[in-house]
Enzyme design. Structure first.
Site, PDB file in Angstrom:
ATOM      1  N   LYS A 103     -16.631   2.641 -50.123  1.00  0.00           N
ATOM      2  CA  LYS A 103     -17.208   3.864 -50.704  1.00  0.00           C
ATOM      3  C   LYS A 103     -16.093   4.909 -50.884  1.00  0.00           C
ATOM      4  O   LYS A 103     -15.072   4.868 -50.176  1.00  0.00           O
ATOM      5  CB  LYS A 103     -18.362   4.406 -49.861  1.00  0.00           C
ATOM      6  CG  LYS A 103     -18.014   4.792 -48.461  1.00  0.00           C
ATOM      7  CD  LYS A 103     -19.242   5.371 -47.764  1.00  0.00           C
ATOM      8  CE  LYS A 103     -18.841   5.885 -46.488  1.00  0.00           C
ATOM      9  NZ  LYS A 103     -19.111   6.100 -45.337  1.00  0.00           N
ATOM     10  N   LYS A 115     -13.469   1.045 -47.054  1.00  0.00           N
ATOM     11  CA  LYS A 115     -14.849   1.347 -46.622  1.00  0.00           C
ATOM     12  C   LYS A 115     -15.916   1.026 -47.663  1.00  0.00           C
ATOM     13  O   LYS A 115     -17.092   1.314 -47.442  1.00  0.00           O
ATOM     14  CB  LYS A 115     -14.975   2.841 -46.260  1.00  0.00           C
ATOM     15  CG  LYS A 115     -14.033   3.296 -45.157  1.00  0.00           C
ATOM     16  CD  LYS A 115     -14.234   4.775 -44.851  1.00  0.00           C
ATOM     17  CE  LYS A 115     -13.324   5.274 -43.763  1.00  0.00           C
ATOM     18  NZ  LYS A 115     -13.374   6.716 -43.588  1.00  0.00           N
TER      19      LYS A 115
HETATM   20  N1  CTP Z   1      -8.764  13.931 -36.447  1.00  0.00           N
HETATM   21  C1  CTP Z   1      -8.697  14.623 -35.231  1.00  0.00           C
HETATM   22  N2  CTP Z   1      -9.836  15.131 -34.660  1.00  0.00           N
HETATM   23  C2  CTP Z   1     -11.037  14.949 -35.261  1.00  0.00           C
HETATM   24  C3  CTP Z   1     -11.134  14.243 -36.495  1.00  0.00           C
HETATM   25  C4  CTP Z   1      -9.957  13.750 -37.057  1.00  0.00           C
HETATM   26  O1  CTP Z   1      -7.619  14.787 -34.661  1.00  0.00           O
HETATM   27  N3  CTP Z   1     -12.123  15.414 -34.663  1.00  0.00           N
HETATM   28  C5  CTP Z   1      -7.539  13.394 -37.019  1.00  0.00           C
HETATM   29  C6  CTP Z   1      -7.550  11.868 -37.101  1.00  0.00           C
HETATM   30  O2  CTP Z   1      -7.219  11.311 -35.830  1.00  0.00           O
HETATM   31  C7  CTP Z   1      -6.501  11.614 -38.157  1.00  0.00           C
HETATM   32  C8  CTP Z   1      -6.648  12.838 -39.094  1.00  0.00           C
HETATM   33  O3  CTP Z   1      -7.398  13.817 -38.348  1.00  0.00           O
HETATM   34  O4  CTP Z   1      -5.198  11.601 -37.588  1.00  0.00           O
HETATM   35  C9  CTP Z   1      -7.393  12.497 -40.369  1.00  0.00           C
HETATM   36  O5  CTP Z   1      -8.611  11.890 -39.979  1.00  0.00           O
HETATM   37  P1  CTP Z   1      -9.754  11.469 -40.987  1.00  0.00           P
HETATM   38  O6  CTP Z   1     -10.090  10.029 -40.764  1.00  0.00           O
HETATM   39  O7  CTP Z   1      -9.444  11.899 -42.360  1.00  0.00           O
HETATM   40  O8  CTP Z   1     -10.966  12.398 -40.420  1.00  0.00           O
HETATM   41  P2  CTP Z   1     -12.300  12.041 -39.659  1.00  0.00           P
HETATM   42  O9  CTP Z   1     -13.046  13.310 -39.473  1.00  0.00           O
HETATM   43  O10 CTP Z   1     -12.003  11.230 -38.420  1.00  0.00           O
HETATM   44  O11 CTP Z   1     -13.058  11.150 -40.758  1.00  0.00           O
HETATM   45  P3  CTP Z   1     -14.073   9.924 -40.593  1.00  0.00           P
HETATM   46  O12 CTP Z   1     -15.251  10.396 -39.820  1.00  0.00           O
HETATM   47  O13 CTP Z   1     -14.415   9.557 -42.031  1.00  0.00           O
HETATM   48  O14 CTP Z   1     -13.293   8.818 -39.891  1.00  0.00           O
END
Ligand code: CTP
Length: 129
Positions: free
Chosen positions: A47, A45
């Site tokens: 970052k 990303k």
């Molecule tokens: N995950 C989930 N429900 C959410 C957010 C995340 O089930 N609302 C799950 C993702 O599908 C993944 C795990 O948590 O299997 C880790 O996700 P991660 O990418 O670290 O979290 P996000 O909140 O999706 O982060 P970003 O917005 O940076 O993508």
């Protein structure tokens, strides 16, 4: 004993993270979590996560349902991790649906529904406003 693995950055730990980790554990008896390293996030990303890798992995390690945590250093090493940790089931959120089907020859692959209306990206956006 059924060994389950899941992967993620888990930055700014939130309820969606807890839900998937608890539901991953319910797929077996022993849960291993691959926390993506700061460097891996930077390479994906351009970052770094808000919370550094040691903080993110300590939070995940502190959860009762988590049995083992390691740093995921490269996306290319998923099959090595699956073999090294003798994994029976790989669990991912359905934002990854289909993208891990290639591992079905070495373990079961399960995609779980994401928790609606929350993500690390959204939390950062809300705080910025
Ligand atoms: N995950 C989930 N429900 C959410 C957010 C995340 O089930 N609302 C799950 C993702 O599908 C993944 C795990 O948590 O299997 C880790 O996700 P991660 O990418 O670290 O979290 P996000 O909140 O999706 O982060 P970003 O917005 O940076 O993508």
């Amino acid at each position: 004993m059924r060994r389950v693995i899941t992967f993620g950055t888990f930055d700014l730990f939130h309820i969606g993270h807890l839900n998937i980790i608890e539901r991953a554990k319910a797929k077996g008896d022993y849960l291993i979590v691959g926390v993506s390293s700061d460097q891996l996030n930077y390479s994906k990303k351009q970052k770094y996560p808000v919370c550094p890798e040691d903080s993110r992995s300590r939070i995940i390690s502190a959860l009762q349902v988590v049995d083992e945590v390691f740093f995921e250093e490269s996306l290319e090493l998923k099959s090595e991790y699956i073999k090294k940790y003798k994994v029976d089931v790989l669990v991912m959120g359905d934002d990854w649906k289909g993208r891990f089907d290639e591992f079905e020859s070495i373990c079961e692959v399960v995609y779980l529904d994401r928790t609606p209306s929350i993500s690390t990206t959204e939390i950062i956006e809300i705080i910025k406003k």
